[in-house]
Design a protein around this motif. Sequence first.
Motif, PDB file in Angstrom:
ATOM      1  N   THR A  14      36.864   1.599  15.228  1.00 11.98           N
ATOM      2  CA  THR A  14      36.121   1.067  13.733  1.00 11.98           C
ATOM      3  C   THR A  14      36.897   0.764  12.682  1.00 11.98           C
ATOM      4  O   THR A  14      36.466  -0.062  11.730  1.00 11.98           O
ATOM      5  CB  THR A  14      35.102   1.769  13.358  1.00 11.98           C
ATOM      6  N   GLY A  15      38.354   1.202  12.591  1.00 12.17           N
ATOM      7  CA  GLY A  15      39.315   1.132  11.468  1.00 12.17           C
ATOM      8  C   GLY A  15      39.226   2.211  10.625  1.00 12.17           C
ATOM      9  O   GLY A  15      38.256   3.098  10.503  1.00 12.17           O
ATOM     10  N   PRO A  16      39.847   2.178   9.786  1.00 12.21           N
ATOM     11  CA  PRO A  16      40.343   3.375   8.694  1.00 12.21           C
ATOM     12  C   PRO A  16      39.005   3.678   7.885  1.00 12.21           C
ATOM     13  O   PRO A  16      38.781   4.709   7.348  1.00 12.21           O
ATOM     14  CB  PRO A  16      41.469   3.128   7.865  1.00 12.21           C
ATOM     15  N   THR A  17      38.164   2.629   7.437  1.00 12.83           N
ATOM     16  CA  THR A  17      36.904   2.740   6.544  1.00 12.83           C
ATOM     17  C   THR A  17      35.738   2.760   7.462  1.00 12.83           C
ATOM     18  O   THR A  17      34.432   2.613   6.845  1.00 12.83           O
ATOM     19  CB  THR A  17      36.940   1.996   5.425  1.00 12.83           C
ATOM     20  N   GLY A  18      35.657   2.381   8.536  1.00 13.55           N
ATOM     21  CA  GLY A  18      34.600   2.216   9.623  1.00 13.55           C
ATOM     22  C   GLY A  18      34.368   0.676   9.672  1.00 13.55           C
ATOM     23  O   GLY A  18      35.050  -0.185   9.050  1.00 13.55           O
ATOM     24  N   ASN A  19      33.572   0.472  10.346  1.00 17.23           N
ATOM     25  CA  ASN A  19      33.143  -1.102  10.434  1.00 17.23           C
ATOM     26  C   ASN A  19      32.563  -1.589   9.179  1.00 17.23           C
ATOM     27  O   ASN A  19      32.111  -0.818   8.158  1.00 17.23           O
ATOM     28  CB  ASN A  19      32.374  -1.535  11.697  1.00 17.23           C
ATOM     29  N   ASN A  20      32.589  -3.099   9.192  1.00 17.14           N
ATOM     30  CA  ASN A  20      32.225  -3.590   7.789  1.00 17.14           C
ATOM     31  C   ASN A  20      30.827  -4.051   8.031  1.00 17.14           C
ATOM     32  O   ASN A  20      30.138  -4.397   9.059  1.00 17.14           O
ATOM     33  CB  ASN A  20      32.857  -5.238   7.733  1.00 17.14           C
ATOM     34  N   THR A  21      30.178  -3.788   6.891  1.00 17.89           N
ATOM     35  CA  THR A  21      28.649  -4.185   6.642  1.00 17.89           C
ATOM     36  C   THR A  21      28.775  -5.316   5.206  1.00 17.89           C
ATOM     37  O   THR A  21      29.697  -4.818   4.468  1.00 17.89           O
ATOM     38  CB  THR A  21      27.672  -3.387   6.428  1.00 17.89           C
ATOM     39  N   TRP A  22      28.186  -6.333   5.433  1.00 21.71           N
ATOM     40  CA  TRP A  22      28.306  -7.094   4.313  1.00 21.71           C
ATOM     41  C   TRP A  22      26.872  -7.219   3.537  1.00 21.71           C
ATOM     42  O   TRP A  22      26.069  -7.690   4.317  1.00 21.71           O
ATOM     43  CB  TRP A  22      28.763  -8.561   4.849  1.00 21.71           C
ATOM     44  N   LEU A  23      27.019  -7.148   2.297  1.00 17.97           N
ATOM     45  CA  LEU A  23      25.795  -7.330   1.507  1.00 17.97           C
ATOM     46  C   LEU A  23      25.940  -8.763   1.002  1.00 17.97           C
ATOM     47  O   LEU A  23      26.563  -9.409   0.195  1.00 17.97           O
ATOM     48  CB  LEU A  23      25.721  -6.516   0.347  1.00 17.97           C
ATOM     49  N   ILE A  24      24.869  -9.653   1.125  1.00 16.01           N
ATOM     50  CA  ILE A  24      24.713 -10.944   0.747  1.00 16.01           C
ATOM     51  C   ILE A  24      23.427 -10.762  -0.488  1.00 16.01           C
ATOM     52  O   ILE A  24      22.445 -10.442  -0.206  1.00 16.01           O
ATOM     53  CB  ILE A  24      24.311 -11.877   1.675  1.00 16.01           C
ATOM     54  N   ASP A  25      24.155 -10.526  -1.709  1.00  7.10           N
ATOM     55  CA  ASP A  25      23.243 -10.425  -2.964  1.00  7.10           C
ATOM     56  C   ASP A  25      22.661 -11.716  -3.310  1.00  7.10           C
ATOM     57  O   ASP A  25      22.980 -12.877  -3.168  1.00  7.10           O
ATOM     58  CB  ASP A  25      23.983  -9.697  -3.962  1.00  7.10           C
ATOM     59  N   GLY A  26      21.556 -11.351  -3.984  1.00  9.24           N
ATOM     60  CA  GLY A  26      20.731 -12.678  -4.724  1.00  9.24           C
ATOM     61  C   GLY A  26      19.275 -11.896  -4.820  1.00  9.24           C
ATOM     62  O   GLY A  26      18.892 -10.816  -4.685  1.00  9.24           O
ATOM     63  N   ALA A  27      18.248 -12.916  -4.971  1.00 10.35           N
ATOM     64  CA  ALA A  27      16.926 -12.682  -4.978  1.00 10.35           C
ATOM     65  C   ALA A  27      16.340 -11.770  -3.845  1.00 10.35           C
ATOM     66  O   ALA A  27      15.411 -11.116  -4.110  1.00 10.35           O
ATOM     67  CB  ALA A  27      16.093 -13.909  -5.043  1.00 10.35           C
ATOM     68  N   GLU A  28      17.055 -12.120  -2.667  1.00 14.96           N
ATOM     69  CA  GLU A  28      16.471 -11.552  -1.462  1.00 14.96           C
ATOM     70  C   GLU A  28      17.585 -10.850  -0.804  1.00 14.96           C
ATOM     71  O   GLU A  28      18.115 -11.330  -0.079  1.00 14.96           O
ATOM     72  CB  GLU A  28      15.802 -12.117  -0.324  1.00 14.96           C
ATOM     73  N   PRO A  29      18.069  -9.566  -1.262  1.00 16.40           N
ATOM     74  CA  PRO A  29      19.260  -9.093  -0.632  1.00 16.40           C
ATOM     75  C   PRO A  29      19.441  -8.886   0.903  1.00 16.40           C
ATOM     76  O   PRO A  29      18.185  -8.143   1.163  1.00 16.40           O
ATOM     77  CB  PRO A  29      19.654  -7.718  -1.291  1.00 16.40           C
ATOM     78  N   LEU A  30      20.342  -9.159   1.623  1.00 18.71           N
ATOM     79  CA  LEU A  30      20.401  -9.129   2.880  1.00 18.71           C
ATOM     80  C   LEU A  30      21.713  -8.149   3.402  1.00 18.71           C
ATOM     81  O   LEU A  30      22.827  -8.696   2.987  1.00 18.71           O
ATOM     82  CB  LEU A  30      20.370 -10.441   3.727  1.00 18.71           C
ATOM     83  N   LEU A  31      21.549  -7.328   4.267  1.00 15.46           N
ATOM     84  CA  LEU A  31      22.637  -6.534   4.633  1.00 15.46           C
ATOM     85  C   LEU A  31      22.961  -7.059   6.199  1.00 15.46           C
ATOM     86  O   LEU A  31      22.177  -7.081   7.121  1.00 15.46           O
ATOM     87  CB  LEU A  31      22.475  -5.250   4.713  1.00 15.46           C
ATOM     88  N   VAL A  32      24.175  -7.517   6.484  1.00 16.12           N
ATOM     89  CA  VAL A  32      24.587  -7.657   7.764  1.00 16.12           C
ATOM     90  C   VAL A  32      25.185  -6.415   8.103  1.00 16.12           C
ATOM     91  O   VAL A  32      26.328  -6.240   7.969  1.00 16.12           O
ATOM     92  CB  VAL A  32      25.563  -8.917   7.636  1.00 16.12           C
ATOM     93  N   ASP A  33      24.812  -6.134   9.422  1.00 14.88           N
ATOM     94  CA  ASP A  33      24.915  -4.843  10.157  1.00 14.88           C
ATOM     95  C   ASP A  33      24.469  -3.609   9.439  1.00 14.88           C
ATOM     96  O   ASP A  33      24.691  -3.694   8.237  1.00 14.88           O
ATOM     97  CB  ASP A  33      26.130  -4.924  10.747  1.00 14.88           C
TER      98      ASP A  33
END
Length: 188
Positions: A14-33
């Motif tokens: 997973t790497g030194p900080t763990g796997n990536n999750t991505w926040l797509i911010d805005g009116a309806e915030p979505l997290l990828v993974d």
Amino acid sequence: MVTLIPAGNPGAFTGPTGNNTWLIDGAEPLLVDAGVGAASHLEALAAALAGRTLARVFVSHAHPDHASGVPALRARWPGLEVIEDGHAAPREVPAGDGRMVTVGTPGHSPDHACLWDPRERALFAGDLLVAGGTVMIAASSGGNLREYLASLARVRALEPVRVYPGHGPVIDEPAALIDHYVEHRRAR
């Protein structure tokens, strides 16, 4: 706006900080993974949201480092919509201030999917692509090389200009990386 929120699960895969999750911010915030439910991940996500509610999470596939954090996210944000069927027929998903489309990309796992932002030509790739290495296609856990190569071709045809992977740094030359992956697999 896209923000990296490390999952807080460091390790060899997973790497030194763990796997990536991505926040797509805005009116309806979505997290990828969803990560693994680490307290540090939830706190970093809450800080990025600054008191707002996380509307939904897109789970690229069911491997534990990408999916096992769903219960912790639901506990923190009741009413959270969980999208974990992206490998099925493509569908539009509200994300931030826009809409994205699910893209089935089996191969690494049978249920793998990516999230495509057609406006930005950006792909949220889960474990389809990683910079600096290749993706494991383990038949013992449902991996399928033929499906993986077809998924790479499907994504290559989208002509992405940026890829946000589940592990490692952002990929700014995805076509070259995809071409390298295909040649690497053919050479083997």
